[in-house]
Write an enzyme that holds these catalytic residues in place. Structure first.
Site, PDB file in Angstrom:
ATOM      1  N   ASP A  45     -90.238 -47.773 -10.918  1.00  0.00           N
ATOM      2  CA  ASP A  45     -89.552 -46.235 -11.297  1.00  0.00           C
ATOM      3  C   ASP A  45     -90.142 -46.383 -12.387  1.00  0.00           C
ATOM      4  OD1 ASP A  45     -87.711 -48.629 -12.445  1.00  0.00           O
ATOM      5  OD2 ASP A  45     -85.763 -47.330 -11.864  1.00  0.00           O
ATOM      6  N   SER A  46     -90.810 -47.339 -13.585  1.00  0.00           N
ATOM      7  CA  SER A  46     -91.804 -47.702 -14.385  1.00  0.00           C
ATOM      8  C   SER A  46     -92.553 -46.017 -15.272  1.00  0.00           C
ATOM      9  CB  SER A  46     -92.130 -48.806 -14.879  1.00  0.00           C
ATOM     10  OG  SER A  46     -92.855 -48.858 -14.053  1.00  0.00           O
ATOM     11  N   ASP A  84     -89.492 -48.499  -5.865  1.00  0.00           N
ATOM     12  CA  ASP A  84     -87.827 -49.193  -6.503  1.00  0.00           C
ATOM     13  C   ASP A  84     -87.524 -47.775  -5.740  1.00  0.00           C
ATOM     14  OD1 ASP A  84     -87.772 -50.584  -8.041  1.00  0.00           O
ATOM     15  OD2 ASP A  84     -88.914 -50.079  -9.558  1.00  0.00           O
ATOM     16  N   GLU A 116     -82.432 -52.905  -8.132  1.00  0.00           N
ATOM     17  CA  GLU A 116     -82.027 -53.703  -9.465  1.00  0.00           C
ATOM     18  C   GLU A 116     -80.954 -53.889  -9.125  1.00  0.00           C
ATOM     19  OE1 GLU A 116     -82.708 -51.576 -13.111  1.00  0.00           O
ATOM     20  OE2 GLU A 116     -84.792 -51.429 -12.655  1.00  0.00           O
ATOM     21  N   GLU A 184     -87.183 -60.001 -14.959  1.00  0.00           N
ATOM     22  CA  GLU A 184     -87.219 -59.435 -16.272  1.00  0.00           C
ATOM     23  C   GLU A 184     -86.538 -60.218 -17.609  1.00  0.00           C
ATOM     24  OE1 GLU A 184     -87.663 -55.280 -15.683  1.00  0.00           O
ATOM     25  OE2 GLU A 184     -88.459 -54.770 -17.405  1.00  0.00           O
TER      26      GLU A 184
HETATM   27  O1  KIV Z   1     -89.953 -50.244 -12.466  1.00  0.00           O
HETATM   28  C1  KIV Z   1     -90.922 -51.017 -12.048  1.00  0.00           C
HETATM   29  O2  KIV Z   1     -92.425 -51.342 -12.628  1.00  0.00           O
HETATM   30  C2  KIV Z   1     -90.348 -52.401 -12.141  1.00  0.00           C
HETATM   31  C3  KIV Z   1     -91.322 -53.730 -12.765  1.00  0.00           C
HETATM   32  C4  KIV Z   1     -91.219 -53.802 -14.544  1.00  0.00           C
HETATM   33  C5  KIV Z   1     -90.462 -54.759 -12.481  1.00  0.00           C
HETATM   34  O3  KIV Z   1     -89.205 -52.697 -11.637  1.00  0.00           O
END
Ligand code: KIV
Length: 265
Positions: A45-46, A84, A116, A184
């Site tokens: 979700d980044s 995610d 998460e 993280e």
């Molecule tokens: O959303 C993401 O890219 C992540 C990574 C930073 C582990 O959760």
């Protein structure tokens, strides 16, 4: 080459082989990562920050995650595709968590999902998703969906209580059935202790060299992100793209492009 699965992850840990993971959100990028031999592609979700211009991950929706996951899974012949679960897609009830994880698999083509936070909060959701046949990856430490509670993007697990909590929660996530855990931005000694205690692999980002694997946000390692201590920039693709684009603009304006070889007569 054989397709990487959630089972491969555990086997690689047992064999002492490190896992390399990167994010991708679209077809051509995922294709390239797959061809390079990456073990897993995380549709993180980044994407909210990396490609949507959002200030954090909190506004990323299920529809957006399905859309990006679909492009990535169309490209990945070998790598495990992990999607995610965005903010509020698993927190409200285990039934909703299963429906949303199911969408990432059925519509997006993901082979695993990541969520998460600790097992004490999401254990029932994790168990329900697993019961539906979907592998789950955990994520501890700096969990960006809790950024307002954490008070910013800071190193986690520095004090004794926090450290003990994370060690306990990593074991609880393993007991709940996750196939791997992202750690993280935590001290390397904590990541080492958790890695040692678990039989499922830890995948670190800003967690030092003792994890069983590493993950980076691709845009960060290519020079498109905000500089951070943990994200090594392998090549400054932003600078290279900028040079190409300014070169093009200059040539169009001067009339140097298109030349004879780009022209049909
Ligand atoms: O959303 C993401 O890219 C992540 C990574 C930073 C582990 O959760």
């Amino acid at each position: 080459m054989a397709h990487v699965t959630s089972v491969t992850f555990r086997n690689k840990k047992q064999a002492g082989e490190r896992l390399a993971v990167l994010t991708a959100y679209d077809y051509p990028t995922a294709r390239l990562l797959d061809e390079c031999g990456i073990d897993a592609i995380l549709v993180g979700d980044s994407c909210g920050m990396a490609v949507m211009g959002r200030p954090n991950t909190l506004s990323v929706t299920m529809d957006e995650m399905v859309h990006h996951t679909r492009m990535v899974s169309a490209a990945a012949d070998r790598a495990l595709v992990i999607a995610d679960m965005p903010f509020l897609s698993y927190q409200t009830s285990p039934a909703r968590a299963v429906e949303n994880a199911g969408r990432l698999v059925a519509e997006g083509g993901a082979q695993a999902v990541k969520l998460e936070g600790p097992a004490q909060s999401w254990g029932p959701a994790i168990e329900a998703i697993l019961a539906a046949g979907i592998p789950v990856m955990g994520h501890l430490g700096l969990t960006p969906q809790s950024i307002h509670r954490l008070g910013g993007y800071k190193v986690q697990g520095r004090d004794e209580a926090d450290r003990a909590f994370m060690e306990r929660e990593a074991r609880a996530l393993e007991a709940a059935g996750v196939f791997s855990i992202v750690l993280e931005v935590v001290p390397d000694s904590l990541a080492a202790a958790i890695t040692e205690a678990l039989s499922v692999p830890t995948i670190g980002i800003g967690a030092g060299p003792h994890c069983d694997g590493q993950v980076l946000v691709l845009h960060d390692m290519l020079g498109f992100g905000i500089a951070t201590k943990h994200a090594k920039v392998y090549t400054d693709l932003r600078a290279q793209m900028s040079e190409a684009v300014t070169g093009y603009i200059g040539e169009v304006r001067s009339g140097a492009f298109p030349a004879q070889e780009h022209t049909f007569t």
